[in-house]
Structures are given as C-alpha cells and as structure tokens.
Design a protein around this motif. Structure first.
Motif, PDB file in Angstrom:
ATOM      1  N   LEU A  67      27.234  40.986  47.607  1.00 45.36           N
ATOM      2  CA  LEU A  67      28.373  41.891  47.584  1.00 45.36           C
ATOM      3  C   LEU A  67      28.352  42.811  48.799  1.00 45.36           C
ATOM      4  O   LEU A  67      27.343  43.387  49.136  1.00 45.36           O
ATOM      5  N   ILE A  68      29.486  42.957  49.457  1.00 49.55           N
ATOM      6  CA  ILE A  68      29.614  43.927  50.551  1.00 49.55           C
ATOM      7  C   ILE A  68      30.426  45.101  50.041  1.00 49.55           C
ATOM      8  O   ILE A  68      29.934  46.183  49.823  1.00 49.55           O
ATOM      9  N   GLN A  69      31.693  44.908  49.844  1.00 48.70           N
ATOM     10  CA  GLN A  69      32.557  45.965  49.325  1.00 48.70           C
ATOM     11  C   GLN A  69      33.803  45.281  48.794  1.00 48.70           C
ATOM     12  O   GLN A  69      34.431  44.527  49.509  1.00 48.70           O
ATOM     13  N   ARG A  70      34.143  45.520  47.522  1.00 47.25           N
ATOM     14  CA  ARG A  70      35.272  44.805  46.952  1.00 47.25           C
ATOM     15  C   ARG A  70      36.429  45.705  46.572  1.00 47.25           C
ATOM     16  O   ARG A  70      37.532  45.570  47.061  1.00 47.25           O
ATOM     17  N   ASP A  71      36.178  46.619  45.671  1.00 47.46           N
ATOM     18  CA  ASP A  71      37.268  47.275  44.968  1.00 47.46           C
ATOM     19  C   ASP A  71      37.981  48.329  45.808  1.00 47.46           C
ATOM     20  O   ASP A  71      37.355  49.094  46.534  1.00 47.46           O
ATOM     21  N   ILE A  72      39.290  48.333  45.680  1.00 44.82           N
ATOM     22  CA  ILE A  72      40.125  49.369  46.278  1.00 44.82           C
ATOM     23  C   ILE A  72      40.419  50.409  45.209  1.00 44.82           C
ATOM     24  O   ILE A  72      40.743  50.073  44.075  1.00 44.82           O
ATOM     25  N   GLY A 123      36.677  51.662  55.972  1.00 41.80           N
ATOM     26  CA  GLY A 123      38.034  52.115  56.270  1.00 41.80           C
ATOM     27  C   GLY A 123      39.107  51.336  55.540  1.00 41.80           C
ATOM     28  O   GLY A 123      40.284  51.428  55.887  1.00 41.80           O
ATOM     29  N   GLN A 124      38.716  50.566  54.503  1.00 40.62           N
ATOM     30  CA  GLN A 124      39.709  49.748  53.822  1.00 40.62           C
ATOM     31  C   GLN A 124      40.776  50.608  53.146  1.00 40.62           C
ATOM     32  O   GLN A 124      41.933  50.197  53.029  1.00 40.62           O
TER      33      GLN A 124
END
Length: 650
Positions: free
Chosen positions: A64-69, A189-190
C-alpha cells in the motif's frame, strides 16, 4: 500500384514533460531522480491518484502507498482556499508525483522493478544527449550534454558499473512517457489535485483555475532493476512516509499500514490480506476497520457492523507479544526455521526477536511465520468467539439483502454496492444523498445488538488478545491451539449469548464496578484497568465447565496437563483481580465521603483526616469491608469457588 512506405519506428513516448532535472542521493542512499515542471488545467488528467490506479483487489497491504481520498478535505481546499482567493496570493507547493510502470496487461499493478535500464550518450542534429530508456518502451529521460564552460551540474550516466559523470543543462531536461505503460501517480498532494479537479467540473470553477500553473516534481528510482535489492513500491511508500511526516503527518490507521519497521504492523497487514482474500459473497475485510484517518478514532469501531480495528490488534501485539523476550519466538515457532534465519542473517537470534524488523531476508521469513501462526490464531479469536461469529453472519445477510436490491435495479443500493466494493464508507454530501440513505439501511441490517456491545469494546478485545497470549505462553501450546482454547473457554461462559445466559461483565454487578466500569462507563484510564479486563476473563478458568470446554480438542495427557495449567492461571488472575477490587473499593470510599457517610459525617471525617490519618483510614477500611464482601461473594459465586480461595486479607 501501391507504394510501400519506408520503415518508420513507432514513437511510443507521446507524453512529454520538460523542466529542470536533478538527482537526490546521499553517500549511502539509493538515488532518486526528478524533474521539476508545471501543468496547466488541460494537463491535470495526466495525473492519477493511488486510489484510481491501485485496485485493492490486486494489492497486498504491504504494498500500500496511499489510497483513500478524504472528500471533506478536498471540498475544504477547493471552496475555502482556491475559490476564496480574490485579492490575495494563493499557492500550492509542488505535488510529488511518481513514474509508475505497470505490469504487462495489468492496469492496476505497479512493477516492483524495471526489467532493463539502458543509458547511453547519443547525438541528434549536432547536439549530444544523455538518454536512459526504462523497460525499453516504458519511459525515457533525455538531458542535453553541456561542457564545463556552460554548466557545473553533472550526473553519473552509463550502464551498471561503467557510469561516469557527464555535465548537462539542468533546465532543459525531458521526461517522455509511454501512456500505455507508464502513469504519473500522485505520491503527495492528491487532495490538492482533487480540489482542482472538483472546480473544473463547473463552468464557474473552471474559470477560477484556468490560469493555474500547478508545480509538479516527478520522481523515479533509476536503480530499481531486476537482480538488485531496490524495490519501486517500497521506495515510493518510504518516500510517502518521509514526505508526510511533517508538516501534515500520516494519520490514523495509515500510520500502521505504512509502517515498514515493526513486526506488529506487518502482522495486521497480513491479517487484513487474509480477510480480504475471503470473498464468498462479500469481502471479510469489511469486518476489520483499517482506513480511518482520524487519530482519535482508530482504537474504536466507527462503522457499527465491523468487529475490530487494526489499531487494537497491533497495540496488543506490539506491547505483549514482541516485548516479552521469548514469547514471539515460541508462538511464531521460530526455532522450526533456524536454517532459514541462518541463511538470511547468521547473526539473527530468533529467541531475541523484538517488534523492530531486521533486513529484507529476515523479514520475509518472519512474514511467513506470521502468516502460518499469528494470522490464523487472530482469525479464530476475532471471528470464532460467538458474538463475532454472529456478527459475521449478520453482515453476510446484509450483503445478501444489498445484492437483492441491486438485482432489482435500485440505483441507490447499486451505487452503495460499488462504494463498498472499494471499501469506501464515507460519502460526499448532496451528490451521494440517496447512497447515504441506502447506507443507513445497510448499517441497520448489520448492527450489533446492544446486549453484545461489551464484546466489541476495544478494552474487552485487548483483554481477549492478552488472554490468548497468556495461554500461548503455556508449555506445548501453539498460537493456534491457544486461540481455540481461549475462544472455547470464553464461549462456554463469558461470551455465551444463548438463552438463560449469565451476564458476567455487566456494569451493574458489584465486582465489575470501580474496576471494569466507572458509573456504567468503561474504565480505560490506566494500565491496571487493562490488566483487570484480561484478569477477569482468565479468572473464569477456575470453573471446571470452562476448563473442560477449553481443552476439549486436546488429547490424552496434554489435555490433563493444560487443564491444570489453566486452573493455576485462573486462580492467579482471580486473586489479582480481587486484590485490585479491594484497593479500588477503598479508594472509591475515601474519595466519595459524602456519598457513603452523608455530608455531616463526611465533614467530620475530613477533619479527622487532617488530625489523625491512621484513625481516618481505620474508618474507611471498616466502611469498605461490607461493600467489598458483597462484591467478592458475587464474584466467587460466578466462578464457583469459595471466597477464601480468591482473596486473603493482608
């Protein structure tokens, strides 16, 4: 006659970005190369977020890196910052974006390593360039060669160990992508990107962001090639944690999911992977809360239909499995793989294993041991105990009803089903109003009944897991056997939810007051309170019916020996709990004089405390004995033991 055109190579590098090239590297680190550039509103769609490019179905939690907004954060940036920028300066720091090469034929799986990296110096139209091709047709980096008179910037270039420094014009770097194979995934920065995208969905918003030139730093690890130790997804996860440590820290459950330094974090990722892999009708991962971002809510259930959270599990493993020397080695059966450890690291001592991870080779052996011992044991504990098994059945029925609604073409429930398939549990305001209504119905279908609430408290679950570890410390008892012993024992008495059951942990019971509960609120304020919850559970082992249920699956002499050890353990815990009950009865009497003596007598006692502390304590002790006797009598009745077996006055 048809003329065959001359051969012309296909140009697959159709996405080109120009900017300033650089390389970040210390003497010992892997190099990270980057291109600083900017994008306009017409290029925002060149970027993708991790949630778009990474399908959780295809990934282990360890990747996992980064998923959820966070939708609320996106709206806040868009509406309170960007849209309110009239007559004041506004600015975004550069987005950190990684170049992700995807596996062949896999749109949602990032390659862990490049198959090849070809670096050379070429000449085009009289100008020399440094060119690197990643995976032949994945992406290309091109830098114009400079001389000492025009540039003092240099970078090692060439194949393998034959790299030599070359000067280049840093401001004229070029990164070219093959969009069929390479994606630009936002590493940091997503939410800023999604805020800009949100505004572009309306004419008014598009006018607001039309002049924006969004600064972007595109990064890639040039050395992550097949045959080397560097791994692209590990690199990106490490960068994400480092970048987000300040000023906005990684929060909530993601602190655990992204932690590469602890075995306890590895264990809960493996647990989440195991539950995610069970998909008969619905994903069992819905039983485990793993994506809460609010630090203050990570240790308690927030969804109503889940069983537990990864924070509850990881905290117990960290503090009680890996901290006591030797217990982790026993329960993970590390001595059974001594040869593998010797090959991985000759200096590694399995008996001294702690929560801190070692090198990649040792970690891989530890991962396999966790998968085969701790993960199945945790699954038994957290899904085998009767209240948890019943909750799993309720949630399965809720998903069956959801499927019926979807098949009846109910659009709100169809949308909800799509959200839940992506493990999304929060929905944007008006845009998802019907989904919110459907979700309310779904939660009602799967809600834990109030009479079982105690079993879903984090402190009960911590006590449950600590009990398992105490049982697992017994001789000749494996992690999985200890889990079965624990669930069978508690299922026979404490967690028996059948008709005519005895409510052993009720806040109304005198022996539960002041220790487990404080005025019907759970007591979680101290280490001794957490110990009290595990002690009161283990104490039930003094009951013969509980021990018989606990050892029913064991054979012969082992059954007899374990039953004896369980009884001894139960007596020890019951006595410690009773001693704590006496201390808390004294404390509560001392601190609530008006409640126990009336205000007039309480005033006299306050004066006595000032004048003669010994006489004051004698009064308090006498007044506390009667209340304690009632509590101890009920406790001993519950455990089917004499009072003097459980408590001996000092």
């Amino acid at each position: 006659m048809t003329t065959i055109p001359g051969k012309r190579p296909i140009n697959r590098f159709t996405k080109i970005y120009q900017g300033s090239f650089g390389q970040f590297k210390t003497s010992d680190s892997f190099p990270t190369q980057f291109l600083l550039t900017s994008l306009t509103v017409n290029n925002f769609d060149d970027l993708t977020t991790a949630s778009e490019v990474m399908d959780l179905e295809d990934y282990q939690f360890d990747e996992l890196i980064q998923r959820d907004i966070d939708p609320e954060r996106v709206r806040d940036i868009a509406n309170r910052y960007l849209a309110k920028g009239k007559d004041r300066p506004i600015f975004f720091p550069p987005l950190i974006v990684c170049v992700a090469l995807m596996e062949a034929g896999e749109a949602t799986r990032i390659k862990p390593q490049y198959d090849s990296v070809a670096s050379e110096k070429v000449e085009e139209d009289g100008q020399e360039y440094l060119v690197s091709l990643f995976d032949t047709d994945g992406f290309r980096v091109r830098l114009p060669v400079a001389d000492a008179a025009h540039s003092d910037r240099s970078v090692p270039w060439g194949e393998g160990g034959n790299q030599t420094p070359h000067r280049y014009y840093a401001y004229a770097g070029e990164l070219a992508l093959n969009p069929a194979r390479a994606k630009l995934v936002v590493l940091d920065g997503q939410h800023r990107l999604e805020a800009l995208r949100l505004l572009t969905k309306s004419q008014e918003g598009r006018e607001i962001v039309a002049p924006v030139e969004l600064p972007v730093c595109i990064v890639w690890p040039p050395g992550a090639q097949v045959g080397r130790s560097e791994n692209i997804t590990v690199d990106f996860r490490e960068l994400f944690i480092t970048i987000n440590s300040e000023p906005r820290k990684v929060s909530g459950h993601f602190l655990i999911l992204l932690d590469d330094k602890r075995h306890s974090a590895m264990a809960v990722r493996e647990l989440a992977d195991a539950w995610k892999g069970e998909s008969q009708g619905w994903r069992r991962l819905h039983l485990l809360e793993w994506n809460t971002r609010d630090d203050e809510r990570t240790a308690r259930r927030t969804r109503g239909f889940s069983i537990t959270t990864i924070s509850v599990v990881s905290e117990v493993l960290k503090a009680y499995l890996f901290e006591p020397t030797g217990l982790a080695s026993k329960l993970l059966e590390l001595r059974s793989v001594e040869d593998e450890f010797a090959l991985a690291d000759p200096n590694f001592n399995p008996d001294g294993v702690s929560d801190q991870r070692r090198g990649p080779a040792v970690s891989q052996v530890m991962r396999e041991r966790l998968r085969s011992t701790v993960v199945p044991a945790l699954t038994i504990l957290l899904r085998g105990l009767p209240p948890y098994a019943q909750q799993e059945a309720r949630l399965g029925q809720a998903f069956a009803r959801l499927k019926e609604q979807r098949e009846n073409r109910n659009l709100a429930f169809t949308s909800l089903s799509n959200h839940l398939d992506r493990f999304t549990y929060e929905y944007d305001g008006d845009a998802n109003g019907p989904v919110q209504g459907a979700y309310a119905d779904f939660r009602a279908w799967a809600k834990v009944p109030s009479e079982q609430d105690v079993f879903f408290l984090s402190i009960f679950q911590q006590g449950l897991l600590r009990m398992w570890l105490r049982v697992g410390a017994l001789r000749n008892v494996s992690a999985i056997e200890a889990a079965r012993i624990t669930t069978d024992a508690l299922g026979a008495f404490v967690a028996d939810t059948g008709p005519g059951r005895t409510v052993y942990l009720s806040p109304d019971l005198p022996y539960c007051q002041r220790t487990l509960w404080r005025r019907e609120k759970v007591n979680i304020g101290s280490d001794w309170a957490r110990l009290a919850w595990s002690d009161v559970l283990i104490a039930t082992m003094v009951r013969k019916d509980v021990r018989d249920a606990a050892v029913a699956e064991l054979d012969g002499e082992k059954r007899i020996a374990v039953a004896q050890d369980l009884e001894t353990m139960g007596i020890t815990s019951a006595r410690r709990y009773a001693a704590r009950l006496w201390e808390e009865t004294l404390r509560e009497t001392r601190n609530n004089l008006g409640e126990h003596f009336g205000e007039e007598e309480a005033g006299r006692l306050r004066e006595l405390r000032k004048q003669d502390l010994q006489a004051f304590e004698a009064v308090i002790t006498t007044a506390s004995k009667d209340r304690f006797k009632v509590a101890l009598q009920m406790f001993s009745n519950m455990l089917q033991r004499r009072e003097d077996e459980l408590y001996e006055p000092a």
